[in-house]
Design a protein around this motif. Sequence first.
Motif, PDB file in Angstrom:
ATOM      1  N   LEU A  28       0.829  -1.208   0.000  1.00  0.00           N
ATOM      2  CA  LEU A  28       0.000   0.000   0.000  1.00  0.00           C
ATOM      3  C   LEU A  28       0.864   1.258   0.000  1.00  0.00           C
ATOM      4  N   ILE A  29       2.022   1.198   0.629  1.00  0.00           N
ATOM      5  CA  ILE A  29       2.953   2.329   0.554  1.00  0.00           C
ATOM      6  C   ILE A  29       3.374   2.550  -0.892  1.00  0.00           C
ATOM      7  N   PRO A  31      -2.209  10.502  -1.061  1.00  0.00           N
ATOM      8  CA  PRO A  31      -2.969   9.414  -0.442  1.00  0.00           C
ATOM      9  C   PRO A  31      -2.373   9.052   0.914  1.00  0.00           C
ATOM     10  N   ILE A  32      -3.238   8.619   1.803  1.00  0.00           N
ATOM     11  CA  ILE A  32      -2.841   8.291   3.168  1.00  0.00           C
ATOM     12  C   ILE A  32      -2.954   6.782   3.355  1.00  0.00           C
ATOM     13  N   VAL A  33      -1.927   6.163   3.912  1.00  0.00           N
ATOM     14  CA  VAL A  33      -1.961   4.743   4.236  1.00  0.00           C
ATOM     15  C   VAL A  33      -2.095   4.574   5.733  1.00  0.00           C
ATOM     16  N   ARG A  34      -3.111   3.802   6.123  1.00  0.00           N
ATOM     17  CA  ARG A  34      -3.333   3.490   7.534  1.00  0.00           C
ATOM     18  C   ARG A  34      -3.504   1.982   7.641  1.00  0.00           C
ATOM     19  N   GLY A  35      -2.439   1.289   8.042  1.00  0.00           N
ATOM     20  CA  GLY A  35      -2.509  -0.162   8.112  1.00  0.00           C
ATOM     21  C   GLY A  35      -2.732  -0.758   6.739  1.00  0.00           C
ATOM     22  N   GLU A  39      10.197  -1.327   5.486  1.00  0.00           N
ATOM     23  CA  GLU A  39      10.951  -0.392   4.654  1.00  0.00           C
ATOM     24  C   GLU A  39      11.621  -1.106   3.479  1.00  0.00           C
ATOM     25  N   GLU A  40      12.218  -2.271   3.739  1.00  0.00           N
ATOM     26  CA  GLU A  40      12.919  -2.995   2.676  1.00  0.00           C
ATOM     27  C   GLU A  40      11.961  -3.467   1.595  1.00  0.00           C
ATOM     28  N   ILE A  41      10.826  -4.034   2.003  1.00  0.00           N
ATOM     29  CA  ILE A  41       9.872  -4.542   1.012  1.00  0.00           C
ATOM     30  C   ILE A  41       9.286  -3.396   0.190  1.00  0.00           C
ATOM     31  N   ALA A  42       8.954  -2.292   0.851  1.00  0.00           N
ATOM     32  CA  ALA A  42       8.427  -1.132   0.117  1.00  0.00           C
ATOM     33  C   ALA A  42       9.468  -0.574  -0.839  1.00  0.00           C
ATOM     34  N   ALA A  43      10.727  -0.510  -0.405  1.00  0.00           N
ATOM     35  CA  ALA A  43      11.791   0.033  -1.253  1.00  0.00           C
ATOM     36  C   ALA A  43      11.998  -0.807  -2.508  1.00  0.00           C
TER      37      ALA A  43
END
Length: 277
Positions: free
Chosen positions: A7-8, A58-62, A218-222
């Motif tokens: 979602l990030i 956009p905002i990510v919440r969980g 952080e790693e997966i999003a990156a």
Amino acid sequence: MFELPELIVLSRQIGQHLAGKRVASASYGNSAHKFAWYNHPQPEFAALAAGKTIGAHPIVRGRWMLVPLEPGYHLVLGEFGGRLLLHPPGAPLPPKYHLHLGFEDGAALTLTIQMWGAMELYPQGEEQQRMYIKDMRPVPLDPAFTPDYFAALTADLAARGAYTAKALLTQEQLIPGLGNSIAQEILFKAGLHPKHPLRTLTPPQVRRLYEQILASVEEIAAQGGRSDEVDLFGNPGGYQRLMDSTAPGKPCPVCGGRVEKMQYLGGACYFCPACQE
């Protein structure tokens, strides 16, 4: 199902590639789905969304994403998996989809859900009263998700007696945004068995678990998300999970021992019995 890292990724892509696009048409797609959740009749949704502009942030919440439809609304996408895709002008749409936004420049956004998902439209601010968003606990990477907060949460659950490491990561939205998939990576990297009781965690183990939660997200999003999920353009993520359905029977990437599988708390667990205590 999308988890916090995916979602990030999607939220960043929406902010970069959709911000400023004006909605020409909106619908609930071309295929009924028993577990697609909407909060307006389709004609009302279409009338409310038409003429709105996608906002830049956009905002990510969980496992929920709030996409600004300006002025005055949020498109709420939550607890969903599948494919959220941006289609260039003139490109064919998927055979089935459960949400469609057509833009004035001819591009389109579709969401095809798997299993279930929420696709709802709220006046900005009212989405905060939506079940699962209301009273949500701090989310990893949020400023409130501090080492002290995490230690206090773990201590409180440990005092209740029955919670385990996997339960902390996957049950009751104790840590919003995490699911069974990313939990396997976190527990492996933290060296904790899925059934490790919280009451026996040492302070260094609590700190290591906290650090691995943040580092894994952080790693997966990156890397654009997990390799078995796709981004806004249909590209698979670059993160290859260490502990997935292909891991059992293979050598542990750390110690070389055999990875095992078990069913626990509603899902499969993949772990190294030598590395994870």
